[in-house]
Design a protein around this motif. Structure first.
Motif, PDB file in Angstrom:
ATOM      1  N   UNK A 245      65.694  80.687  45.756  1.00 52.46           N
ATOM      2  CA  UNK A 245      65.600  79.472  46.730  1.00 52.46           C
ATOM      3  C   UNK A 245      64.227  79.849  47.442  1.00 52.46           C
ATOM      4  N   UNK A 246      63.056  79.949  46.759  1.00 50.31           N
ATOM      5  CA  UNK A 246      61.814  80.098  47.145  1.00 50.31           C
ATOM      6  C   UNK A 246      60.871  79.011  46.330  1.00 50.31           C
ATOM      7  N   UNK A 247      60.982  77.586  46.658  1.00 49.57           N
ATOM      8  CA  UNK A 247      60.408  76.682  45.752  1.00 49.57           C
ATOM      9  C   UNK A 247      58.824  76.646  46.062  1.00 49.57           C
ATOM     10  N   UNK A 248      58.370  77.036  47.147  1.00 58.35           N
ATOM     11  CA  UNK A 248      56.977  77.104  47.502  1.00 58.35           C
ATOM     12  C   UNK A 248      56.452  78.263  47.653  1.00 58.35           C
ATOM     13  N   UNK A 249      57.202  79.213  48.596  1.00 60.03           N
ATOM     14  CA  UNK A 249      56.524  80.416  49.035  1.00 60.03           C
ATOM     15  C   UNK A 249      55.854  81.280  48.104  1.00 60.03           C
ATOM     16  N   UNK A 250      54.594  81.665  48.432  1.00 56.78           N
ATOM     17  CA  UNK A 250      53.880  82.564  47.241  1.00 56.78           C
ATOM     18  C   UNK A 250      54.568  83.843  46.784  1.00 56.78           C
ATOM     19  N   UNK A 251      54.256  84.301  45.805  1.00 55.28           N
ATOM     20  CA  UNK A 251      54.793  85.718  45.248  1.00 55.28           C
ATOM     21  C   UNK A 251      53.708  86.371  45.366  1.00 55.28           C
ATOM     22  N   UNK A 252      53.807  87.645  45.714  1.00 48.77           N
ATOM     23  CA  UNK A 252      52.651  88.803  45.392  1.00 48.77           C
ATOM     24  C   UNK A 252      52.352  89.154  44.098  1.00 48.77           C
ATOM     25  N   UNK A 253      51.454  89.910  43.567  1.00 44.53           N
ATOM     26  CA  UNK A 253      51.050  90.172  42.441  1.00 44.53           C
ATOM     27  C   UNK A 253      50.410  91.648  42.252  1.00 44.53           C
ATOM     28  N   UNK A 254      50.865  92.401  41.336  1.00 47.52           N
ATOM     29  CA  UNK A 254      50.408  93.393  41.238  1.00 47.52           C
ATOM     30  C   UNK A 254      49.433  93.584  39.900  1.00 47.52           C
ATOM     31  N   UNK A 255      48.111  93.912  40.086  1.00 48.04           N
ATOM     32  CA  UNK A 255      47.347  94.053  38.871  1.00 48.04           C
ATOM     33  C   UNK A 255      46.849  95.248  38.656  1.00 48.04           C
ATOM     34  N   UNK A 256      46.685  95.714  37.185  1.00 54.88           N
ATOM     35  CA  UNK A 256      46.606  96.987  36.586  1.00 54.88           C
ATOM     36  C   UNK A 256      45.381  97.665  37.058  1.00 54.88           C
ATOM     37  N   UNK A 257      44.389  96.896  37.447  1.00 55.12           N
ATOM     38  CA  UNK A 257      43.193  97.539  37.687  1.00 55.12           C
ATOM     39  C   UNK A 257      42.139  96.594  38.566  1.00 55.12           C
ATOM     40  N   UNK A 258      41.321  97.166  39.204  1.00 56.59           N
ATOM     41  CA  UNK A 258      40.224  96.209  39.936  1.00 56.59           C
ATOM     42  C   UNK A 258      39.692  95.273  39.227  1.00 56.59           C
ATOM     43  N   UNK A 259      39.090  95.688  37.942  1.00 54.12           N
ATOM     44  CA  UNK A 259      38.400  94.885  37.217  1.00 54.12           C
ATOM     45  C   UNK A 259      39.346  93.577  36.775  1.00 54.12           C
ATOM     46  N   UNK A 260      40.808  93.859  36.526  1.00 51.02           N
ATOM     47  CA  UNK A 260      41.653  92.770  36.269  1.00 51.02           C
ATOM     48  C   UNK A 260      41.760  91.866  37.423  1.00 51.02           C
ATOM     49  N   UNK A 261      41.577  92.461  38.589  1.00 50.02           N
ATOM     50  CA  UNK A 261      41.491  91.590  39.958  1.00 50.02           C
ATOM     51  C   UNK A 261      40.357  90.769  40.049  1.00 50.02           C
ATOM     52  N   UNK A 262      39.357  91.314  39.642  1.00 53.08           N
ATOM     53  CA  UNK A 262      38.228  90.529  39.563  1.00 53.08           C
ATOM     54  C   UNK A 262      38.004  89.487  38.666  1.00 53.08           C
ATOM     55  N   UNK A 263      38.691  89.430  37.639  1.00 56.26           N
ATOM     56  CA  UNK A 263      38.607  88.418  36.554  1.00 56.26           C
ATOM     57  C   UNK A 263      39.217  87.123  37.138  1.00 56.26           C
ATOM     58  N   UNK A 264      40.290  87.058  38.030  1.00 56.63           N
ATOM     59  CA  UNK A 264      40.987  86.050  38.652  1.00 56.63           C
ATOM     60  C   UNK A 264      40.684  85.788  40.037  1.00 56.63           C
ATOM     61  N   UNK A 265      39.934  86.616  40.732  1.00 54.33           N
ATOM     62  CA  UNK A 265      39.958  86.252  42.368  1.00 54.33           C
ATOM     63  C   UNK A 265      38.746  86.946  42.670  1.00 54.33           C
TER      64      UNK A 265
END
Length: 759
Positions: A245-265
């Motif tokens: 019942x969370x139609x809009x509330x954002x989900x947290x994400x776990x990325x495997x590495x800092x490099x993976x995060x920097x690809x999208x953020x």
């Protein structure tokens, strides 16, 4: 020479005793070190005065990285030397001094990760690999002192190999209480959503493969369960939103590495430091224009909450899949605490997930992930303070004369214990709206008092008579014979900022969604002047009071709030509401009822809330028409504004200490369709930030103080904070925001205890 030392601070659970042992031996000293029941450490050393002085210097200068020494009490002993070697003695239960505490949980260290991947290491692929420098601490502790038998690890007897390492002074796991290996430690296993075991040799990596294929899993961690899913496949995300019942509330994400995060953020230097820190919080990061994540991860927002793995199990999830990230969001039913027990998880989460990844170590203390955000590449602010930080104390400039406990507010609750000059804030508790969260609050407070070895003399709470926390406080005070202090909500916010920053006086803009005013009014956009040590405060200015049609209904459906403001601006509200009737639960009938209520001028209260003005702007601009989670309209308005420019350039309209918001909203309404929504959203933020600054500057000049701050939930807004800072500093004043506690209601328990200590 014989000397006894009592060391206070964070000195249990951080490898301090092995460090003391090695240091004493290196300095040629004899004696002992042992843990005490008050979370302190007792040391007795015998040797030359010169060696003892050098020993004490090394204790401070070269202490383990996670240790924090607050105080060393030194007593010179008489008599002849009694020891021939240095030893780690068995701990004692006795303890008379408060102020020490068990550290927060620590992310798995690089040395352990190296062993995890080492084919010849006996802990290769062991999901629970830890050492004296890393692993769970707060979440496994039952009792003090911090010894294995007082933790959730006591159920796992050490094998011979682990016992040898535990006793070996040159081994880095010397006296590591979380010591474990595949032979003697906790085990991990995979089950169906009914709890039926799935026999497989590598359950963790199989769980990663299941996530990659679109399955939803509940995964047990240090402080509770996460619900995990793919970040790119829409089917599991849609199902997850439906079942939770969370139609809009954002989900947290776990990325495997800092490099993976920097690809999208986009990742700044400060954000990078937070992500890789031992605390490993969730950090809100701006999405890049090209982002592989599904729009269902954080609908309508410019940012995503991302964290890096903090256990070996998390790292192993990514080993045999192509995914760079998984959704990893707290597993809790609506408005209830995070799930921590296996049986509870099966009962509560079984219908929401496809599989469970369990382990058989009990979670002693539940603890949610911390959430942080960086403003303007400068200020790291807490949105939620939990794993990695709680319950480490905040050191205050002034010493309190009495021990005070604060029960916080009703939403985003934390509790706090103040003893002398240390304030201990609990982990995030949540919204105290049901029996489960109420029980969690009472458990957390009891455990925090136990860990800090304190006895409450005063209990503080919010002034709101209907808050559950107010009722609990009254019951506590009556049952235990404690003094009860009611603290006004926004005053608590202001005092929290003043105390955290070590200020003697402060002019605070306190902005949030709602707080019970001194006369029962609905406050939320206030300028308060506070002086440290004085139990009274002055309210010098505020936002314009606006119709609060329906109270909680206006908070949920911002069209109601917008209608009240637009009506004052001369807009044909009934026609506007009918045009937008699809966004009201009862359509045209409700639209006409709201318009009639405004015309009559009866049946509603007014509010000065800044949060509600932002909500109204979101509705006027068509950005958000319903609040499905706390702060949603304002968050989406900010996301839009970050893409725009302040094209209106409106200067604040202030009259007799009141900031106009009617003309602001009327102007914005008139420009809809002629000016881009993003630009209008930006102009709203600019106006409010500058206006609050003007009100605060006027008060600061009148009170002859240089200190101006912003607190309350609105202080989490990067743009509004930035505009206010810019104008305050241009006036030659100092601007303050929170750094160690949340600006929102997660920080008011600190303000409550400090304010109550003035009484």
């Amino acid at each position: 020479m014989r000397v006894k030392l009592t060391v206070l601070g964070i000195v249990q659970g951080v490898g301090f005793r092995p460090f003391v042992y090695r240091t004493a031996v290196n300095q040629g000293l004899v004696g002992y070190v042992r843990n005490r029941g008050d979370a302190g450490v007792e040391i007795l050393v015998e040797g030359s005065a010169q060696n003892i002085e050098r020993f004490m210097a090394v204790l401070i200068e070269e202490k383990p990285p996670r240790a924090r020494i607050e105080q060393i009490k030194k007593t010179e002993l008489q008599g002849v030397n009694q020891y021939s070697s240095f030893s780690i003695f068995e701990s004692v239960q006795e303890g008379e001094i408060g102020g020490s505490i068990i550290p927060a949980d620590i992310a798995v260290c690089n040395q352990c990760l190296g062993e995890l991947c080492d084919v010849v290491d006996r802990r290769q692929d062991y999901f629970f690999i830890t050492c004296t420098d890393c692993g769970p601490r707060f979440t496994i502790i039952d009792r003090l002192p911090y010894d294995r038998e007082n933790t959730a690890m006591h159920e796992f007897a050490l094998c011979n190999a682990c016992r040898e390492e535990y006793k070996n002074p040159v081994n880095r796991r010397f006296h590591a209480q979380t010591m474990a290996c595949p032979v003697c430690g906790p085990q991990v296993y995979l089950t169906t959503n009914k709890g039926d075991p799935i026999e497989i040799g590598d359950p963790v990596r199989e769980a990663g493969k299941l996530l990659s294929r679109g399955k939803i899993l509940a995964i047990k961690g240090y402080g509770g369960f996460h619900i995990a899913a793919s970040t790119t496949l829409e089917a599991p995300l849609l199902r997850l939103r439906e079942t939770k019942h969370r139609h809009e509330k954002p989900f947290a994400v776990m990325a495997k590495s800092l490099e993976a995060i920097e690809e999208v953020c986009e990742v700044s230097t400060i954000e990078r430091q937070l992500l890789v820190s031992p605390q490993r919080p969730i950090v809100l990061l701006s999405k890049k224009k090209i982002c592989d994540f599904s729009g269902l991860v954080a609908p309508g927002l410019h940012n995503i909450g991302v964290m890096l793995p903090y256990t070996a199990l998390h790292y192993m999830l990514f080993d045999q899949v192509d995914d760079d990230a998984f959704v990893m969001t707290s597993a809790n039913p609506a408005n209830q605490p995070i799930v921590k027990d296996n049986a509870e998880a099966l009962r509560v989460l079984g219908e929401s997930v496809d599989y469970f990844l369990f382990h058989n170590r009990r979670i002693a203390q539940r603890c949610d992930d911390s959430v942080m955000r960086v403003h303007n590449n400068a200020d790291a602010v807490f949105l939620r303070r939990g794993r990695g930080y709680a319950p480490e104390p905040i050191r205050l400039k002034h010493r309190a004369g009495r021990c005070v406990v604060g029960l916080g507010g009703e939403l985003n609750n934390t509790v706090c214990v103040l003893g002398e000059d240390r304030a201990f804030i609990s982990q995030h508790i949540g919204d105290v709206e049901n029996l489960e969260t109420r029980a969690f609050l009472q458990e957390a407070l009891s455990h925090l008092q136990y860990l800090t070895n304190t006895q409450a003399e005063v209990v503080a709470c919010d002034m709101h008579p209907k808050f559950t926390t107010t009722q609990i406080a009254k019951e506590m005070a009556e049952a235990r014979g404690l003094a009860l202090v009611l603290v006004q909500h926004h005053y608590a916010h202001a005092v929290a900022l003043m105390a955290e920053q070590g200020l003697d006086s402060l002019v605070a803009a306190v902005c949030d969604g709602y707080g019970y005013g001194l006369g029962g009014e609905a406050w939320g956009g206030e300028i308060l002047h506070t002086v440290y040590g004085l139990s009274e405060f002055s309210r010098s200015a505020h936002l314009e009071a606006q119709p609060f049609l329906g109270g909680d209904l206006a908070s949920r459906y911002p069209l109601r709030m917008a209608a009240g403001i637009l009506g004052k601006a001369g807009v044909d509200v009934e026609a506007w509401l009918i045009k937008n009737r699809v966004h009201l639960p009862h359509g045209e009938g409700e639209a006409k009822l709201i318009a009639d209520q405004l015309t009559s001028g009866r049946g509603f209260v007014e509010t000065t809330s800044c949060g509600r003005v932002l909500d109204a702007a979101a509705a006027v601009l068509g950005v958000c028409f319903e609040r499905s989670y706390e702060g949603e309209p304002a968050l989406k308005l900010e996301s839009a504004a970050l893409l725009g420019r302040d094209v209106l350039g409106l200067e604040p309209i202030v009259h007799k200490g009141v900031l106009d918001t009617t003309q602001l909203m009327g102007t914005v309404y008139e420009e809809v369709g002629r000016v881009a929504v993003e630009n209008l959203a930006r102009s709203v933020h600019a106006y409010l930030g500058r206006g609050l600054a003007e009100l605060a500057i006027q008060t600061a000049e009148a009170q002859k103080t240089r200190n101006v701050g912003l607190t309350g939930g609105v202080a989490c807004n990067q743009l509004l904070t930035g505009y206010m800072r810019q104008r305050v500093e241009a006036a030659g004043l100092d601007f303050y925001v929170h750094r160690t506690v949340p600006a929102g209601d997660g920080g008011i328990s600190l303000g409550q205890v400090v304010a109550a200590s003035f009484s």
